[in-house]
Design an enzyme around this catalytic site. Structure first.
Site, PDB file in Angstrom:
ATOM      1  N   SER A  15      20.164  59.693  50.400  1.00 30.34           N
ATOM      2  CA  SER A  15      21.226  59.129  49.553  1.00 30.34           C
ATOM      3  C   SER A  15      22.127  60.269  49.081  1.00 30.34           C
ATOM      4  O   SER A  15      21.658  61.382  48.851  1.00 30.34           O
ATOM      5  CB  SER A  15      20.633  58.361  48.382  1.00 30.34           C
ATOM      6  OG  SER A  15      19.949  59.233  47.510  1.00 30.34           O
ATOM      7  N   GLY A  34      24.796  59.916  46.544  1.00 32.34           N
ATOM      8  CA  GLY A  34      25.600  59.477  45.408  1.00 32.34           C
ATOM      9  C   GLY A  34      26.747  58.572  45.850  1.00 32.34           C
ATOM     10  O   GLY A  34      26.563  57.680  46.687  1.00 32.34           O
ATOM     11  N   ALA A  35      27.940  58.826  45.299  1.00 34.54           N
ATOM     12  CA  ALA A  35      29.102  57.980  45.602  1.00 34.54           C
ATOM     13  C   ALA A  35      29.496  58.051  47.084  1.00 34.54           C
ATOM     14  O   ALA A  35      30.227  57.191  47.586  1.00 34.54           O
ATOM     15  CB  ALA A  35      30.277  58.402  44.735  1.00 34.54           C
ATOM     16  N   GLY A  45      27.534  57.530  49.480  1.00 31.71           N
ATOM     17  CA  GLY A  45      26.742  56.566  50.248  1.00 31.71           C
ATOM     18  C   GLY A  45      25.425  57.137  50.744  1.00 31.71           C
ATOM     19  O   GLY A  45      24.792  57.927  50.053  1.00 31.71           O
ATOM     20  N   GLY A  47      19.083  55.582  42.555  1.00 32.53           N
ATOM     21  CA  GLY A  47      18.144  55.852  43.656  1.00 32.53           C
ATOM     22  C   GLY A  47      17.018  54.823  43.681  1.00 32.53           C
ATOM     23  O   GLY A  47      16.632  54.342  44.748  1.00 32.53           O
ATOM     24  N   ASP A  48      16.504  54.486  42.515  1.00 24.62           N
ATOM     25  CA  ASP A  48      15.409  53.506  42.448  1.00 24.62           C
ATOM     26  C   ASP A  48      15.881  52.135  42.936  1.00 24.62           C
ATOM     27  O   ASP A  48      15.155  51.415  43.635  1.00 24.62           O
ATOM     28  CB  ASP A  48      14.909  53.363  41.003  1.00 24.62           C
ATOM     29  CG  ASP A  48      14.433  54.684  40.430  1.00 24.62           C
ATOM     30  OD1 ASP A  48      14.133  55.600  41.218  1.00 24.62           O
ATOM     31  OD2 ASP A  48      14.366  54.799  39.194  1.00 24.62           O
TER      32      ASP A  48
HETATM   33  N1  LIG Z   1      29.584  56.278  41.948  1.00 24.38           N
HETATM   34  C1  LIG Z   1      28.942  55.464  42.809  1.00 24.38           C
HETATM   35  N2  LIG Z   1      29.598  54.407  43.339  1.00 24.38           N
HETATM   36  C2  LIG Z   1      28.971  53.575  44.210  1.00 24.38           C
HETATM   37  N3  LIG Z   1      27.704  53.729  44.607  1.00 24.38           N
HETATM   38  C3  LIG Z   1      26.994  54.770  44.124  1.00 24.38           C
HETATM   39  C4  LIG Z   1      27.576  55.693  43.198  1.00 24.38           C
HETATM   40  N4  LIG Z   1      26.614  56.615  42.885  1.00 24.38           N
HETATM   41  C5  LIG Z   1      25.497  56.265  43.578  1.00 24.38           C
HETATM   42  N5  LIG Z   1      25.716  55.164  44.324  1.00 24.38           N
HETATM   43  C6  LIG Z   1      24.763  54.473  45.204  1.00 24.38           C
HETATM   44  O1  LIG Z   1      23.460  54.809  44.795  1.00 24.38           O
HETATM   45  C7  LIG Z   1      22.726  55.444  45.876  1.00 24.38           C
HETATM   46  C8  LIG Z   1      21.728  56.412  45.296  1.00 24.38           C
HETATM   47  O2  LIG Z   1      22.417  57.382  44.532  1.00 24.38           O
HETATM   48  P1  LIG Z   1      21.937  58.903  44.455  1.00 24.38           P
HETATM   49  O3  LIG Z   1      22.651  59.529  43.325  1.00 24.38           O
HETATM   50  O4  LIG Z   1      22.098  59.539  45.794  1.00 24.38           O
HETATM   51  O5  LIG Z   1      20.361  58.738  44.215  1.00 24.38           O
HETATM   52  P2  LIG Z   1      19.376  59.374  43.147  1.00 24.38           P
HETATM   53  O6  LIG Z   1      19.524  58.511  41.924  1.00 24.38           O
HETATM   54  O7  LIG Z   1      18.037  59.259  43.787  1.00 24.38           O
HETATM   55  O8  LIG Z   1      19.840  60.795  42.926  1.00 24.38           O
HETATM   56  C9  LIG Z   1      23.815  56.043  46.757  1.00 24.38           C
HETATM   57  O9  LIG Z   1      23.359  56.245  48.078  1.00 24.38           O
HETATM   58  C10 LIG Z   1      24.889  54.948  46.666  1.00 24.38           C
HETATM   59  O10 LIG Z   1      24.578  53.868  47.530  1.00 24.38           O
HETATM   60  O1  LIG Z   2       9.486  61.064  37.597  1.00 24.94           O
HETATM   61  P1  LIG Z   2      10.761  61.852  37.514  1.00 24.94           P
HETATM   62  O2  LIG Z   2      11.134  62.520  38.785  1.00 24.94           O
HETATM   63  O3  LIG Z   2      10.730  62.786  36.320  1.00 24.94           O
HETATM   64  O4  LIG Z   2      11.921  60.806  37.292  1.00 24.94           O
HETATM   65  C1  LIG Z   2      11.849  59.892  36.236  1.00 24.94           C
HETATM   66  C2  LIG Z   2      13.202  59.389  35.934  1.00 24.94           C
HETATM   67  O5  LIG Z   2      13.767  58.818  37.094  1.00 24.94           O
HETATM   68  C3  LIG Z   2      14.300  57.539  36.820  1.00 24.94           C
HETATM   69  O6  LIG Z   2      13.402  56.592  37.359  1.00 24.94           O
HETATM   70  C4  LIG Z   2      15.675  57.400  37.414  1.00 24.94           C
HETATM   71  O7  LIG Z   2      15.623  57.766  38.772  1.00 24.94           O
HETATM   72  P2  LIG Z   2      16.892  57.661  39.746  1.00 24.94           P
HETATM   73  O8  LIG Z   2      18.118  57.953  38.915  1.00 24.94           O
HETATM   74  O9  LIG Z   2      16.598  58.671  40.816  1.00 24.94           O
HETATM   75  O10 LIG Z   2      16.891  56.277  40.285  1.00 24.94           O
HETATM   76  C5  LIG Z   2      14.299  57.399  35.311  1.00 24.94           C
HETATM   77  O11 LIG Z   2      14.065  56.099  34.904  1.00 24.94           O
HETATM   78  C6  LIG Z   2      13.197  58.323  34.882  1.00 24.94           C
HETATM   79  O12 LIG Z   2      13.429  58.867  33.618  1.00 24.94           O
END
Ligand SMILES: Nc1ncnc2c1ncn2[C@@H]1O[C@H](COP(=O)(O)OP(=O)(O)O)[C@@H](O)[C@H]1O
Ligand SMILES: O=P(O)(O)OC[C@H]1O[C@](O)(COP(=O)(O)O)[C@@H](O)[C@@H]1O
Length: 314
Positions: free
Chosen positions: A225, A227-228, A230, A257-258
């Site tokens: 993943s 972020g924005a 994709g 991400g979750d």
């Molecule tokens: N600003 C955004 N606009 C639209 N979709 C987003 C945005 N940020 C994250 N996403 C969606 O959420 C998914 C996971 O985000 P990411 O930040 O990569 O994961 P994590 O929370 O594990 O760091 C991305 O692959 C995308 O599909």
């Molecule tokens: O177990 P870690 O890696 O400390 O992450 C816990 C944190 O991740 C989260 O599940 C959010 O994770 P994502 O933003 O990656 O989806 C929070 O709810 C929680 O505080």
């Protein structure tokens, strides 16, 4: 549609998420923060919450501190989640998540409670029966104190040896160790992939090359993943790229991400094709960034976003 897979999510180190917003964090100063909420969370619990909102029946496991479990128990009851958490002494941690107007979220993730050797052994012993109850086990989040990366990897291998489909979403040492167990599906983000491979990845081509190295460790599904920007999914059949519509009004990226992991599990459980599964997961995660809490409260909005996700084959 029938549910093909019996699902368990595991959160070894859950957390309350204290989510707030401030125009700009002034380091070393007093900052007044607008409170957005205090939510019982942690990666596997967030995944379960999204799946429950999508009407999937599932179970949740991991460790919970005895001293502040009330909100978690309420969440499990409200979402009809089958609670298989093991209670341990102490409190579940609080993580602080601050969204700045012009920036990403700053996460202050605390280490969490200490799991004793005895607690871990009880948990591991119990998990050896999971193959009788589940088909897919999603192990999400960091390790609490007391569980070493090696113990974690050995345990993941034991799940795989039971014939379970193991989904892994973690970071740092737990991710690196866990990957050695060759899970069925992993979803590192761009930064986690860089940490694992030990170098910066500055283009899609470099990300794909690194993801191929992961895939070569006998991992069937590698989703990166970004972020924005994709995501990318490498499977034995295809390399797909997804671009969700960019959310203009980002409230909090916590749980994006979750939500993506939940969307992937949903599609795989329902037998969607790979492209549709990735589109669905992208929509679920894009929806997550427009809200402070995790979950799918508005299915119509999810459908609207889904129509705007672009999937291409690389
Ligand atoms: N600003 C955004 N606009 C639209 N979709 C987003 C945005 N940020 C994250 N996403 C969606 O959420 C998914 C996971 O985000 P990411 O930040 O990569 O994961 P994590 O929370 O594990 O760091 C991305 O692959 C995308 O599909
Ligand atoms: O177990 P870690 O890696 O400390 O992450 C816990 C944190 O991740 C989260 O599940 C959010 O994770 P994502 O933003 O990656 O989806 C929070 O709810 C929680 O505080």
């Amino acid at each position: 549609m029938s549910q093909a897979l019996r699902i368990l999510t595991v959160t070894l180190n859950p957390a309350f998420d204290l989510v707030g917003r401030v125009p700009r964090i002034e380091i070393g100063e007093v900052n007044t923060v607008e409170t957005l909420g205090l939510y019982p969370a942690g990666k596997g619990i967030n995944v379960a919450k999204v799946l429950a909102d999508l009407d999937v029946d599932l179970s949740v496991s991991g460790f919970l501190g005895k001293d502040n479990q009330g909100d978690f128990v309420q969440l499990f009851e409200q979402n009809k989640l089958d609670d298989q958490f093991q209670r341990i002494d102490g409190k579940t941690r609080i993580n602080v998540k601050i969204t700045e107007t012009e920036n990403d979220v700053t996460d202050l993730n605390f280490l969490g409670f200490n799991v004793s050797e005895q607690d871990w052994q009880t948990f591991v012993d119990h998990s050896q029966q999971w193959h009788t109850q589940f088909d897919l086990v999603a192990v999400c989040g960091s390790l609490p104190r007391g569980i070493s990366a090696e113990q974690f990897a050995d345990w993941l291998k034991s799940l795989k040896n039971q014939g379970l489909k193991v989904v892994l979403d973690s970071s740092n040492a737990a991710l690196t160790a866990g990957l050695k167990a060759s899970p069925w599906l992993v979803k590192p983000n761009h930064r986690e992939l860089e940490t694992w491979i030990g170098r910066k990845l500055n283009s899609i081509d470099e990300i794909i090359d690194a993801a191929k190295e992961l895939q070569a460790q006998d991992i069937e599904n590698v989703i990166i993943s970004m972020g924005a920007e994709g995501s990318i999914w490498l499977s034995k059949d295809a390399i797909l790229q997804a671009q969700p519509p960019r959310c203009e009004n980002v409230v909090s990226t916590v749980g994006a991400g979750d939500s993506m992991v939940a969307g992937l599990i949903y599609g795989l459980t329902k037998g969607f094709e790979q492209a549709h599964t990735l589109a669905f997961a992208s929509a679920t995660s894009a929806l997550a960034v427009s809200q402070s809490n995790v979950g799918v409260s508005d299915k119509a909005q999810l459908e609207t976003i889904l129509q705007q996700v672009k999937i291409s084959q690389l």
